[in-house]
Design a protein around this motif. Structure first.
Motif, PDB file in Angstrom:
ATOM      1  N   LEU A 311       0.771  -1.146   0.012  1.00  0.00           N
ATOM      2  CA  LEU A 311      -0.071  -0.077   0.143  1.00  0.00           C
ATOM      3  C   LEU A 311       0.852   1.234   0.097  1.00  0.00           C
ATOM      4  O   LEU A 311       1.569   1.323   0.856  1.00  0.00           O
ATOM      5  CB  LEU A 311      -0.699   0.133   1.335  1.00  0.00           C
ATOM      6  N   THR A 312       0.745   2.159  -1.075  1.00  0.00           N
ATOM      7  CA  THR A 312       1.413   3.331  -1.039  1.00  0.00           C
ATOM      8  C   THR A 312       0.224   4.627  -0.802  1.00  0.00           C
ATOM      9  O   THR A 312      -0.479   4.580  -1.331  1.00  0.00           O
ATOM     10  CB  THR A 312       2.035   3.547  -2.291  1.00  0.00           C
ATOM     11  N   LEU A 313       0.788   5.421   0.112  1.00  0.00           N
ATOM     12  CA  LEU A 313      -0.023   6.579   0.748  1.00  0.00           C
ATOM     13  C   LEU A 313       0.616   7.801  -0.109  1.00  0.00           C
ATOM     14  O   LEU A 313       1.842   8.019   0.000  1.00  0.00           O
ATOM     15  CB  LEU A 313       0.033   6.590   2.171  1.00  0.00           C
ATOM     16  N   LEU A 314      -0.353   8.386  -0.939  1.00  0.00           N
ATOM     17  CA  LEU A 314       0.011   9.538  -1.486  1.00  0.00           C
ATOM     18  C   LEU A 314      -0.950  10.833  -0.948  1.00  0.00           C
ATOM     19  O   LEU A 314      -1.841  10.801  -0.673  1.00  0.00           O
ATOM     20  CB  LEU A 314      -0.291   9.644  -2.989  1.00  0.00           C
ATOM     21  N   ARG A 315      -0.239  11.993  -0.976  1.00  0.00           N
ATOM     22  CA  ARG A 315      -0.806  13.028  -0.835  1.00  0.00           C
ATOM     23  C   ARG A 315      -1.297  14.203  -1.935  1.00  0.00           C
ATOM     24  O   ARG A 315      -0.266  14.405  -2.993  1.00  0.00           O
ATOM     25  CB  ARG A 315       0.069  13.990   0.174  1.00  0.00           C
ATOM     26  N   THR A 316      -2.345  14.841  -2.091  1.00  0.00           N
ATOM     27  CA  THR A 316      -2.716  15.774  -3.108  1.00  0.00           C
ATOM     28  C   THR A 316      -1.919  17.077  -2.769  1.00  0.00           C
ATOM     29  O   THR A 316      -1.616  17.517  -1.488  1.00  0.00           O
ATOM     30  CB  THR A 316      -4.171  16.261  -3.344  1.00  0.00           C
ATOM     31  N   GLY A 318       1.155  18.018  -2.706  1.00  0.00           N
ATOM     32  CA  GLY A 318       2.211  17.719  -1.994  1.00  0.00           C
ATOM     33  C   GLY A 318       1.968  17.931  -0.450  1.00  0.00           C
ATOM     34  O   GLY A 318       3.103  18.149   0.124  1.00  0.00           O
ATOM     35  N   GLY A 319       0.693  18.185  -0.001  1.00  0.00           N
ATOM     36  CA  GLY A 319       0.565  18.318   1.235  1.00  0.00           C
ATOM     37  C   GLY A 319       0.597  19.787   1.723  1.00  0.00           C
ATOM     38  O   GLY A 319       0.657  20.167   2.894  1.00  0.00           O
ATOM     39  N   GLN A 320       0.606  20.504   0.608  1.00  0.00           N
ATOM     40  CA  GLN A 320       0.726  22.215   0.732  1.00  0.00           C
ATOM     41  C   GLN A 320      -0.540  22.805   0.633  1.00  0.00           C
ATOM     42  O   GLN A 320      -1.427  22.310  -0.357  1.00  0.00           O
ATOM     43  CB  GLN A 320       1.571  22.871  -0.228  1.00  0.00           C
ATOM     44  N   PHE A 321      -0.988  23.899   1.330  1.00  0.00           N
ATOM     45  CA  PHE A 321      -2.271  24.471   1.357  1.00  0.00           C
ATOM     46  C   PHE A 321      -2.335  25.348  -0.226  1.00  0.00           C
ATOM     47  O   PHE A 321      -1.217  26.063  -0.376  1.00  0.00           O
ATOM     48  CB  PHE A 321      -2.525  25.257   2.325  1.00  0.00           C
ATOM     49  N   HIS A 322      -3.515  25.272  -0.808  1.00  0.00           N
ATOM     50  CA  HIS A 322      -3.479  26.125  -1.843  1.00  0.00           C
ATOM     51  C   HIS A 322      -4.995  26.689  -1.722  1.00  0.00           C
ATOM     52  O   HIS A 322      -5.849  26.370  -2.411  1.00  0.00           O
ATOM     53  CB  HIS A 322      -3.527  25.257  -3.306  1.00  0.00           C
ATOM     54  N   THR A 323      -5.152  27.732  -0.846  1.00  0.00           N
ATOM     55  CA  THR A 323      -6.399  27.990  -0.479  1.00  0.00           C
ATOM     56  C   THR A 323      -6.668  29.267  -0.886  1.00  0.00           C
ATOM     57  O   THR A 323      -5.842  30.341  -1.275  1.00  0.00           O
ATOM     58  CB  THR A 323      -6.304  28.130   1.284  1.00  0.00           C
ATOM     59  N   GLU A 324      -8.029  29.371  -1.371  1.00  0.00           N
ATOM     60  CA  GLU A 324      -8.569  30.884  -1.628  1.00  0.00           C
ATOM     61  C   GLU A 324      -9.913  31.123  -1.082  1.00  0.00           C
ATOM     62  O   GLU A 324     -10.426  30.104  -0.824  1.00  0.00           O
ATOM     63  CB  GLU A 324      -8.797  30.682  -3.202  1.00  0.00           C
ATOM     64  N   GLN A 325     -10.207  32.511  -1.039  1.00  0.00           N
ATOM     65  CA  GLN A 325     -11.392  32.995  -0.276  1.00  0.00           C
ATOM     66  C   GLN A 325     -12.508  33.625  -1.342  1.00  0.00           C
ATOM     67  O   GLN A 325     -12.060  34.238  -2.161  1.00  0.00           O
ATOM     68  CB  GLN A 325     -10.931  33.750   0.848  1.00  0.00           C
ATOM     69  N   ARG A 326     -13.584  32.922  -1.186  1.00  0.00           N
ATOM     70  CA  ARG A 326     -14.463  33.357  -2.022  1.00  0.00           C
ATOM     71  C   ARG A 326     -15.859  33.524  -1.386  1.00  0.00           C
ATOM     72  O   ARG A 326     -16.485  32.640  -0.656  1.00  0.00           O
ATOM     73  CB  ARG A 326     -14.999  32.484  -3.188  1.00  0.00           C
ATOM     74  N   ASP A 335      -3.693  21.429  -7.459  1.00  0.00           N
ATOM     75  CA  ASP A 335      -2.581  22.238  -8.278  1.00  0.00           C
ATOM     76  C   ASP A 335      -2.223  21.312  -9.429  1.00  0.00           C
ATOM     77  O   ASP A 335      -2.969  20.192  -9.718  1.00  0.00           O
ATOM     78  CB  ASP A 335      -1.258  22.497  -7.662  1.00  0.00           C
ATOM     79  N   GLU A 336      -1.567  21.800 -10.436  1.00  0.00           N
ATOM     80  CA  GLU A 336      -1.091  21.175 -11.882  1.00  0.00           C
ATOM     81  C   GLU A 336      -0.490  19.678 -11.304  1.00  0.00           C
ATOM     82  O   GLU A 336      -1.005  18.948 -12.346  1.00  0.00           O
ATOM     83  CB  GLU A 336      -0.288  22.020 -12.667  1.00  0.00           C
ATOM     84  N   THR A 337       0.292  19.723 -10.684  1.00  0.00           N
ATOM     85  CA  THR A 337       0.892  18.237 -10.400  1.00  0.00           C
ATOM     86  C   THR A 337      -0.270  17.408  -9.850  1.00  0.00           C
ATOM     87  O   THR A 337      -0.049  16.418 -10.041  1.00  0.00           O
ATOM     88  CB  THR A 337       2.108  18.519  -9.235  1.00  0.00           C
ATOM     89  N   THR A 338      -1.213  17.821  -8.997  1.00  0.00           N
ATOM     90  CA  THR A 338      -2.219  16.787  -8.698  1.00  0.00           C
ATOM     91  C   THR A 338      -2.952  16.346  -9.719  1.00  0.00           C
ATOM     92  O   THR A 338      -3.240  15.198  -9.845  1.00  0.00           O
ATOM     93  CB  THR A 338      -3.210  17.615  -7.466  1.00  0.00           C
ATOM     94  N   GLY A 339      -3.230  17.202 -10.895  1.00  0.00           N
ATOM     95  CA  GLY A 339      -3.592  16.731 -12.114  1.00  0.00           C
ATOM     96  C   GLY A 339      -2.778  15.588 -12.825  1.00  0.00           C
ATOM     97  O   GLY A 339      -3.372  14.742 -13.094  1.00  0.00           O
ATOM     98  N   GLU A 340      -1.387  15.855 -12.631  1.00  0.00           N
ATOM     99  CA  GLU A 340      -0.623  14.681 -13.240  1.00  0.00           C
ATOM    100  C   GLU A 340      -0.710  13.522 -12.663  1.00  0.00           C
ATOM    101  O   GLU A 340      -0.733  12.247 -13.099  1.00  0.00           O
ATOM    102  CB  GLU A 340       0.917  15.278 -13.130  1.00  0.00           C
ATOM    103  N   LEU A 341      -0.874  13.509 -11.009  1.00  0.00           N
ATOM    104  CA  LEU A 341      -1.223  12.477 -10.362  1.00  0.00           C
ATOM    105  C   LEU A 341      -2.311  11.517 -10.882  1.00  0.00           C
ATOM    106  O   LEU A 341      -2.335  10.391 -10.946  1.00  0.00           O
ATOM    107  CB  LEU A 341      -1.437  12.585  -8.870  1.00  0.00           C
ATOM    108  N   PHE A 342      -3.435  12.270 -11.076  1.00  0.00           N
ATOM    109  CA  PHE A 342      -4.555  11.581 -11.437  1.00  0.00           C
ATOM    110  C   PHE A 342      -4.579  11.411 -12.714  1.00  0.00           C
ATOM    111  O   PHE A 342      -4.923  10.061 -13.210  1.00  0.00           O
ATOM    112  CB  PHE A 342      -5.844  12.555 -11.154  1.00  0.00           C
ATOM    113  N   ALA A 343      -3.707  11.809 -13.818  1.00  0.00           N
ATOM    114  CA  ALA A 343      -3.548  11.323 -15.055  1.00  0.00           C
ATOM    115  C   ALA A 343      -2.744   9.926 -14.799  1.00  0.00           C
ATOM    116  O   ALA A 343      -2.995   9.049 -15.860  1.00  0.00           O
ATOM    117  CB  ALA A 343      -2.784  12.507 -15.563  1.00  0.00           C
TER     118      ALA A 343
END
Length: 365
Positions: A311-316, A318-326, A335-343
């Motif tokens: 079992l390999t555990l992965l973080r979206t 990279g475990g860093q916050f990408h927060t925006e307020q609306r 982020d873009e690298t998370t998109g690469e993860l799902f690809a």
């Protein structure tokens, strides 16, 4: 959790599985969002089982993009519920969302937690946080929403009652966990008389913690030790007072799932029919499973080659916050690298992604 537990059970091979699988709750969770659902009648082991959510009625077919059913490997969607006492579990928001990708070879599984505050388009309900999809339309709508984020189609799904994790941990005699950051509980503490009571008030709508005078909170210090059920449940629920917030909680939950898999596959449980029966009974009380037309036994066979070390555990992100307020609300975005993860998951190439991004891999302890 279901993947880790089912993987663990698969290693016991010689046991009479019908006795055990009958203890697991089964329901039609995925509905039309399961892989290759078009034109196929719904089949589950318990035909009269109600949907796990009493929210909105079932959504129409997700309408998989062309070729999506041909993706290599298998994907399982795990949803954890941790409703507050005053909440109706049927309409609560999903507290934990984990995608499990099992390789086409069936020899390894990858666990990826999605931030529950991710800003997403929920079909039929506009834009909201990811965890709202369950409250709006149950498991099926959440699966449809996650599919739109990840591009993955699901072969199985499960709902975990996080309160039930305490019974599972106790049933296997506790687990070994390594605390990687000092964690103060907002839920468990003791007053001057030694009576257990909450050390913080959680102030809505953001559930900001406010300290209650005279109450000493439970603190989990850095280091490895044995955890009883109540400690494990409390530890993996914490996010308000740790530096990495929800990412830290996701990591701790994944580590607990792996620790449970290791404990269930240990000789002390597998070789003891009484202990194994107690463990599976506790799992059944806290787990609802949908094999998308395949039985639990079929899934055990499919996953029989996977052990806890696989079992390999992965973080979206990279475990860093990408927060925006609306509109006064905080949202997380992927982020873009998370998109690469799902690809990579869609192409069954997560081994390569993990090799290129070793800092995205969560170590079990």
């Amino acid at each position: 959790m279901s993947a880790a537990v089912v993987v663990s059970l698969a290693l016991a091979g010689t046991l009479t599985w019908q006795h055990y699988v009958g203890q697991v709750n089964q329901a039609d969770l995925l509905g039309d969002t399961g892989r290759d659902r078009a034109g196929r009648p719904r089949q589950i082991d318990i035909l009269s089982a109600p949907r796990a959510s009493a929210g909105a009625s079932a959504m129409p077919s997700a309408g998989h993009p062309a070729g999506i059913d041909a993706e290599p490997g298998r994907n399982i969607l795990l949803v954890g519920l941790d409703a507050r006492p005053e909440e109706d579990r049927a309409t609560s928001r999903a507290d934990t969302v984990i995608v499990v990708h099992v390789t086409a070879a069936g020899d390894r599984a990858y666990l990826v937690s999605l931030p529950r505050d991710t800003r997403v388009a929920i079909p039929g309900h506009g834009t909201d946080k990811l965890n709202a999809a369950f409250a709006f339309g149950g498991f099926e709508l959440l699966a449809q929403t996650v599919q739109k984020i990840t591009g993955l189609v699901f072969d199985a799904g499960a709902i975990i009652d996080f309160a039930g994790l305490r019974k599972v941990v106790d049933a296997v005699g506790g687990v070994e966990l390594c605390v990687d950051e000092e964690t103060t509980s907002v839920h468990v503490g003791w007053d001057a008389n030694g009576k257990e009571t909450a050390p913080f008030r959680l102030i809505p709508p953001s559930f900001r913690p406010e300290r209650i005078a005279g109450v000493r909170p439970q603190v989990y210090h850095v280091g490895c030790r044995h955890f009883a059920g109540w400690e494990a449940l409390d530890y993996v629920r914490q996010r308000e007072l740790i530096p990495d917030g929800d990412y830290g909680r996701q990591r701790h939950q994944q580590q607990l799932l792996r620790a449970l898999a290791e404990k269930i596959t240990s000789a002390g449980v597998l070789a003891n029919p009484i202990a194994l029966n107690r463990a599976i009974g506790a799992v059944g009380d806290s787990l609802t499973f949908d094999g998308n037309g395949a039985s639990i036994t079929d899934w055990i066979v499919r996953l029989r080659a996977i052990g806890p070390d696989d079992l390999t555990l992965l973080r979206t992100n990279g475990g860093q916050f990408h927060t925006e307020q609306r509109d006064g609300r905080d949202y997380e975005h992927l982020d873009e690298t998370t998109g690469e993860l799902f690809a990579a998951a869609r192409a069954d190439r997560l081994d390569g992604f993990a090799a290129r991004h070793p800092d995205w891999v969560i170590h079990a302890n």
